[in-house]
Enzyme design. Structure first.
Site, PDB file in Angstrom:
ATOM      1  N   LYS A 221      51.359  19.900 -25.984  1.00 48.59           N
ATOM      2  CA  LYS A 221      50.316  18.951 -25.589  1.00 48.59           C
ATOM      3  C   LYS A 221      51.047  17.984 -24.807  1.00 48.59           C
ATOM      4  O   LYS A 221      52.249  17.579 -25.135  1.00 48.59           O
ATOM      5  CB  LYS A 221      49.341  18.567 -26.722  1.00 48.59           C
ATOM      6  CG  LYS A 221      48.450  19.610 -27.112  1.00 48.59           C
ATOM      7  CD  LYS A 221      47.433  19.216 -27.825  1.00 48.59           C
ATOM      8  CE  LYS A 221      46.451  20.372 -28.347  1.00 48.59           C
ATOM      9  NZ  LYS A 221      45.347  19.905 -29.133  1.00 48.59           N
ATOM     10  N   ARG A 256      48.339  24.653 -35.870  1.00 46.40           N
ATOM     11  CA  ARG A 256      47.923  25.577 -34.985  1.00 46.40           C
ATOM     12  C   ARG A 256      48.911  25.524 -33.667  1.00 46.40           C
ATOM     13  O   ARG A 256      48.966  24.512 -33.180  1.00 46.40           O
ATOM     14  CB  ARG A 256      46.539  25.431 -34.317  1.00 46.40           C
ATOM     15  CG  ARG A 256      46.167  26.317 -33.345  1.00 46.40           C
ATOM     16  CD  ARG A 256      44.615  26.050 -32.972  1.00 46.40           C
ATOM     17  NE  ARG A 256      43.987  26.719 -31.882  1.00 46.40           N
ATOM     18  CZ  ARG A 256      44.132  26.883 -30.573  1.00 46.40           C
ATOM     19  NH1 ARG A 256      44.825  25.676 -30.094  1.00 46.40           N
ATOM     20  NH2 ARG A 256      43.868  27.568 -29.982  1.00 46.40           N
TER      21      ARG A 256
END
Length: 277
Positions: A221, A256
Protein backbone atom coordinates in the site's frame (compact mmCIF):
# COMPACT_ATOMS: atom_id res chain seq x y z
CA UNK A 1 -0.37 -28.51 -1.08
CA UNK A 2 -0.75 -25.93 1.70
CA UNK A 3 1.63 -25.85 4.62
CA UNK A 4 -1.29 -25.09 6.96
CA UNK A 5 -1.32 -28.63 8.37
CA UNK A 6 2.21 -28.06 9.71
CA UNK A 7 1.13 -25.11 11.84
CA UNK A 8 -1.10 -24.77 14.88
CA UNK A 9 -4.70 -23.80 14.20
CA UNK A 10 -4.50 -20.80 16.51
CA UNK A 11 -1.47 -19.31 14.74
CA UNK A 12 -1.48 -16.48 12.17
CA UNK A 13 -3.25 -17.17 8.89
CA UNK A 14 -2.14 -15.90 5.48
CA UNK A 15 -4.93 -14.78 3.14
CA UNK A 16 -3.60 -14.69 -0.42
CA UNK A 17 -4.93 -11.99 -2.74
CA UNK A 18 -6.19 -13.05 -6.16
CA UNK A 19 -7.43 -9.98 -8.02
CA UNK A 20 -9.44 -10.96 -11.09
CA UNK A 21 -9.62 -7.35 -12.25
CA UNK A 22 -8.07 -5.18 -14.97
CA UNK A 23 -7.38 -2.24 -12.66
CA UNK A 24 -6.20 -3.31 -9.18
CA UNK A 25 -3.39 -1.04 -8.02
CA UNK A 26 -0.40 -3.40 -8.18
CA UNK A 27 -1.46 -6.48 -10.14
CA UNK A 28 -4.42 -5.41 -12.25
CA UNK A 29 -4.89 -7.48 -15.39
CA UNK A 30 -2.35 -10.17 -14.49
CA UNK A 31 -4.86 -12.91 -13.71
CA UNK A 32 -7.87 -12.22 -15.92
CA UNK A 33 -7.50 -15.57 -17.70
CA UNK A 34 -9.15 -18.21 -15.48
CA UNK A 35 -6.49 -20.87 -16.06
CA UNK A 36 -3.69 -18.42 -15.26
CA UNK A 37 -5.56 -17.34 -12.14
CA UNK A 38 -5.96 -20.95 -11.00
CA UNK A 39 -2.24 -21.64 -11.51
CA UNK A 40 -1.31 -18.56 -9.48
CA UNK A 41 -3.72 -19.57 -6.69
CA UNK A 42 -2.20 -23.05 -6.51
CA UNK A 43 1.27 -21.51 -6.36
CA UNK A 44 0.23 -19.29 -3.44
CA UNK A 45 -1.19 -22.29 -1.58
CA UNK A 46 2.08 -24.14 -2.11
CA UNK A 47 3.93 -21.12 -0.68
CA UNK A 48 1.94 -21.35 2.54
CA UNK A 49 -1.34 -19.50 2.03
CA UNK A 50 -4.17 -20.63 4.29
CA UNK A 51 -7.02 -18.75 2.59
CA UNK A 52 -7.59 -17.50 -0.96
CA UNK A 53 -9.34 -14.14 -1.39
CA UNK A 54 -10.84 -13.61 -4.83
CA UNK A 55 -12.28 -10.31 -6.04
CA UNK A 56 -13.78 -9.06 -9.28
CA UNK A 57 -13.95 -5.37 -8.37
CA UNK A 58 -11.00 -3.13 -7.60
CA UNK A 59 -11.31 -1.02 -4.45
CA UNK A 60 -8.11 0.99 -5.03
CA UNK A 61 -8.38 4.77 -4.49
CA UNK A 62 -10.19 6.33 -7.43
CA UNK A 63 -11.75 3.10 -8.66
CA UNK A 64 -15.33 2.99 -9.91
CA UNK A 65 -17.90 0.37 -8.95
CA UNK A 66 -18.41 -2.74 -11.08
CA UNK A 67 -21.81 -4.32 -11.66
CA UNK A 68 -22.65 -7.56 -9.87
CA UNK A 69 -23.02 -9.26 -13.24
CA UNK A 70 -19.48 -8.31 -14.26
CA UNK A 71 -18.04 -9.34 -10.89
CA UNK A 72 -19.72 -12.73 -11.26
CA UNK A 73 -18.37 -13.13 -14.80
CA UNK A 74 -14.85 -12.55 -13.50
CA UNK A 75 -14.85 -14.62 -10.32
CA UNK A 76 -17.26 -17.55 -10.63
CA UNK A 77 -15.34 -19.58 -13.25
CA UNK A 78 -12.16 -19.34 -11.16
CA UNK A 79 -13.91 -20.32 -7.93
CA UNK A 80 -15.46 -23.35 -9.62
CA UNK A 81 -12.16 -24.46 -11.18
CA UNK A 82 -10.30 -24.03 -7.90
CA UNK A 83 -12.88 -25.90 -5.87
CA UNK A 84 -12.42 -28.85 -8.21
CA UNK A 85 -8.67 -28.89 -7.49
CA UNK A 86 -8.25 -27.97 -3.82
CA UNK A 87 -9.56 -29.67 -0.66
CA UNK A 88 -12.85 -28.54 0.83
CA UNK A 89 -10.89 -27.61 3.95
CA UNK A 90 -9.08 -24.76 2.16
CA UNK A 91 -11.16 -21.59 2.60
CA UNK A 92 -11.94 -19.37 -0.37
CA UNK A 93 -13.14 -15.84 0.31
CA UNK A 94 -15.17 -13.62 -2.01
CA UNK A 95 -14.11 -9.97 -1.86
CA UNK A 96 -17.30 -8.02 -2.64
CA UNK A 97 -19.79 -5.58 -1.15
CA UNK A 98 -22.68 -7.15 -3.10
CA UNK A 99 -24.80 -9.81 -1.41
CA UNK A 100 -25.83 -11.09 -4.85
CA UNK A 101 -22.20 -11.68 -5.81
CA UNK A 102 -21.41 -13.19 -2.41
CA UNK A 103 -24.33 -15.61 -2.66
CA UNK A 104 -23.31 -16.73 -6.16
CA UNK A 105 -19.71 -17.17 -5.02
CA UNK A 106 -20.77 -19.24 -2.01
CA UNK A 107 -22.90 -21.40 -4.30
CA UNK A 108 -19.84 -21.89 -6.53
CA UNK A 109 -17.58 -22.99 -3.67
CA UNK A 110 -16.45 -19.93 -1.71
CA UNK A 111 -16.63 -20.23 2.08
CA UNK A 112 -15.87 -16.71 3.39
CA UNK A 113 -17.13 -13.18 2.69
CA UNK A 114 -14.78 -10.19 2.70
CA UNK A 115 -16.84 -6.98 2.67
CA UNK A 116 -14.94 -3.68 2.56
CA UNK A 117 -18.15 -1.82 3.44
CA UNK A 118 -18.78 -3.95 6.57
CA UNK A 119 -22.29 -4.72 5.38
CA UNK A 120 -23.29 -1.10 4.78
CA UNK A 121 -23.35 -1.09 0.96
CA UNK A 122 -25.81 -3.98 0.80
CA UNK A 123 -28.18 -4.48 3.75
CA UNK A 124 -28.61 -8.17 2.82
CA UNK A 125 -24.93 -9.05 3.37
CA UNK A 126 -24.99 -9.67 7.11
CA UNK A 127 -28.14 -11.78 6.85
CA UNK A 128 -26.49 -13.83 4.09
CA UNK A 129 -23.42 -14.51 6.25
CA UNK A 130 -25.70 -15.62 9.07
CA UNK A 131 -27.84 -17.79 6.79
CA UNK A 132 -24.81 -19.60 5.34
CA UNK A 133 -22.86 -19.73 8.61
CA UNK A 134 -19.68 -18.39 6.98
CA UNK A 135 -16.98 -16.08 8.32
CA UNK A 136 -17.32 -12.46 7.29
CA UNK A 137 -14.66 -9.74 7.30
CA UNK A 138 -16.02 -6.32 8.29
CA UNK A 139 -13.72 -3.47 7.25
CA UNK A 140 -13.60 0.20 8.21
CA UNK A 141 -13.75 2.57 5.25
CA UNK A 142 -14.28 6.31 5.22
CA UNK A 143 -16.17 7.25 2.04
CA UNK A 144 -16.23 5.20 -1.16
CA UNK A 145 -13.22 3.98 -3.15
CA UNK A 146 -13.69 6.55 -5.93
CA UNK A 147 -13.31 9.53 -3.55
CA UNK A 148 -12.04 8.14 -0.23
CA UNK A 149 -8.51 9.51 -0.52
CA UNK A 150 -9.46 13.06 -1.50
CA UNK A 151 -9.74 14.49 2.02
CA UNK A 152 -9.73 11.89 4.81
CA UNK A 153 -10.34 13.52 8.19
CA UNK A 154 -10.49 12.23 11.78
CA UNK A 155 -10.36 13.77 15.23
CA UNK A 156 -9.03 10.51 16.71
CA UNK A 157 -8.57 7.87 14.04
CA UNK A 158 -8.00 4.96 16.42
CA UNK A 159 -11.03 5.72 18.57
CA UNK A 160 -13.26 6.33 15.55
CA UNK A 161 -12.18 3.16 13.75
CA UNK A 162 -12.62 1.09 16.92
CA UNK A 163 -16.09 2.57 17.50
CA UNK A 164 -17.14 1.85 13.91
CA UNK A 165 -15.84 -1.72 13.93
CA UNK A 166 -17.47 -2.46 17.27
CA UNK A 167 -20.78 -1.15 15.93
CA UNK A 168 -20.55 -3.25 12.77
CA UNK A 169 -19.68 -6.34 14.79
CA UNK A 170 -22.78 -5.76 16.92
CA UNK A 171 -24.85 -5.39 13.74
CA UNK A 172 -23.50 -8.72 12.51
CA UNK A 173 -24.31 -10.38 15.83
CA UNK A 174 -27.82 -8.94 15.71
CA UNK A 175 -28.22 -10.39 12.20
CA UNK A 176 -27.34 -13.83 13.54
CA UNK A 177 -23.64 -14.13 12.67
CA UNK A 178 -21.74 -16.12 15.31
CA UNK A 179 -19.07 -14.13 17.15
CA UNK A 180 -16.27 -16.50 16.16
CA UNK A 181 -17.15 -15.96 12.49
CA UNK A 182 -16.67 -12.17 12.63
CA UNK A 183 -13.35 -10.65 11.62
CA UNK A 184 -12.57 -6.94 11.92
CA UNK A 185 -10.29 -5.07 9.50
CA UNK A 186 -9.08 -1.50 10.29
CA UNK A 187 -9.05 -0.72 6.58
CA UNK A 188 -5.49 0.49 6.09
CA UNK A 189 -5.46 2.87 3.11
CA UNK A 190 -9.23 3.12 2.85
CA UNK A 191 -10.02 6.79 3.46
CA UNK A 192 -6.87 7.39 5.50
CA UNK A 193 -3.72 9.46 5.22
CA UNK A 194 -0.30 7.99 5.98
CA UNK A 195 -0.43 9.34 9.55
CA UNK A 196 -3.80 7.65 10.09
CA UNK A 197 -2.46 4.31 8.82
CA UNK A 198 0.60 4.50 11.06
CA UNK A 199 -1.51 5.40 14.09
CA UNK A 200 -3.71 2.36 13.49
CA UNK A 201 -0.71 0.07 13.10
CA UNK A 202 0.66 1.39 16.38
CA UNK A 203 -2.67 0.64 18.08
CA UNK A 204 -3.56 -2.77 16.65
CA UNK A 205 -3.83 -4.15 20.18
CA UNK A 206 -6.79 -1.82 20.79
CA UNK A 207 -8.61 -3.32 17.80
CA UNK A 208 -7.77 -6.83 18.97
CA UNK A 209 -9.13 -5.88 22.40
CA UNK A 210 -12.60 -5.46 20.86
CA UNK A 211 -12.84 -9.23 21.26
CA UNK A 212 -13.08 -10.43 17.66
CA UNK A 213 -10.54 -11.86 15.25
CA UNK A 214 -8.65 -9.13 13.38
CA UNK A 215 -7.52 -9.11 9.76
CA UNK A 216 -4.78 -6.77 8.55
CA UNK A 217 -4.34 -5.72 4.92
CA UNK A 218 -1.32 -3.52 4.27
CA UNK A 219 0.14 -5.35 1.29
CA UNK A 220 2.00 -3.04 -1.12
CA UNK A 221 0.00 0.00 0.00
CA UNK A 222 0.92 3.56 -0.84
CA UNK A 223 1.70 4.87 2.64
CA UNK A 224 4.66 2.48 2.73
CA UNK A 225 5.92 3.67 -0.66
CA UNK A 226 6.47 7.15 0.73
CA UNK A 227 8.39 5.80 3.71
CA UNK A 228 10.48 3.50 1.51
CA UNK A 229 11.65 6.10 -0.99
CA UNK A 230 8.88 5.87 -3.57
CA UNK A 231 9.62 2.33 -4.78
CA UNK A 232 7.13 0.50 -6.94
CA UNK A 233 4.33 -1.39 -5.13
CA UNK A 234 5.78 -4.74 -6.20
CA UNK A 235 8.99 -3.88 -4.31
CA UNK A 236 7.18 -3.51 -0.97
CA UNK A 237 7.23 -7.14 0.13
CA UNK A 238 9.81 -6.49 2.91
CA UNK A 239 7.80 -3.51 4.15
CA UNK A 240 4.63 -5.62 4.17
CA UNK A 241 6.48 -8.32 6.12
CA UNK A 242 7.40 -5.72 8.73
CA UNK A 243 3.72 -4.89 9.28
CA UNK A 244 2.87 -8.60 9.39
CA UNK A 245 5.40 -9.02 12.19
CA UNK A 246 3.92 -6.06 14.06
CA UNK A 247 0.46 -7.52 13.61
CA UNK A 248 1.36 -10.96 14.93
CA UNK A 249 2.93 -9.43 18.03
CA UNK A 250 -0.26 -7.39 18.57
CA UNK A 251 -2.59 -10.39 18.29
CA UNK A 252 -3.79 -10.05 14.68
CA UNK A 253 -4.92 -13.41 13.29
CA UNK A 254 -5.19 -13.01 9.50
CA UNK A 255 -2.94 -11.17 7.03
CA UNK A 256 -4.16 -10.36 3.52
CA UNK A 257 -1.13 -10.22 1.22
CA UNK A 258 0.07 -10.46 -2.37
CA UNK A 259 3.47 -11.95 -1.55
CA UNK A 260 2.78 -15.18 0.31
CA UNK A 261 6.18 -16.79 0.88
CA UNK A 262 7.83 -13.82 2.59
CA UNK A 263 4.85 -13.00 4.75
CA UNK A 264 4.44 -16.67 5.69
CA UNK A 265 7.98 -16.66 7.04
CA UNK A 266 7.53 -13.33 8.83
CA UNK A 267 4.29 -14.49 10.45
CA UNK A 268 5.72 -17.82 11.56
CA UNK A 269 8.87 -16.31 13.09
CA UNK A 270 6.89 -13.61 14.87
CA UNK A 271 4.47 -16.27 16.19
CA UNK A 272 7.37 -18.34 17.52
CA UNK A 273 8.84 -15.29 19.26
CA UNK A 274 5.45 -14.31 20.67
CA UNK A 275 4.98 -17.79 22.13
CA UNK A 276 8.52 -17.88 23.50
CA UNK A 277 7.79 -14.64 25.35
Amino acid sequence: MSQASQRTSDGPQIMAILNLTPDSFSDGGQYRDPEQAVRHALTMLAEGADILDLGGESTRPGSKSVTPQEQERRVLPVIRRLREQIPESVPMSIDTTSARVARAALDAGATWINDTSAGLDDPQMLALAAERGVPIVLMHRQGIPETMQQAPSYKDVVAEVCHHLAARAQAALAAGVEADRILLDPGIGFGKLAAHNLALLAALDRIVALGFQVLLGTSRKGFMRAICGGVEPTQLMPATCATTTLGVMSGVRVFRVHDVAGNRQAADIAWAVRNAG
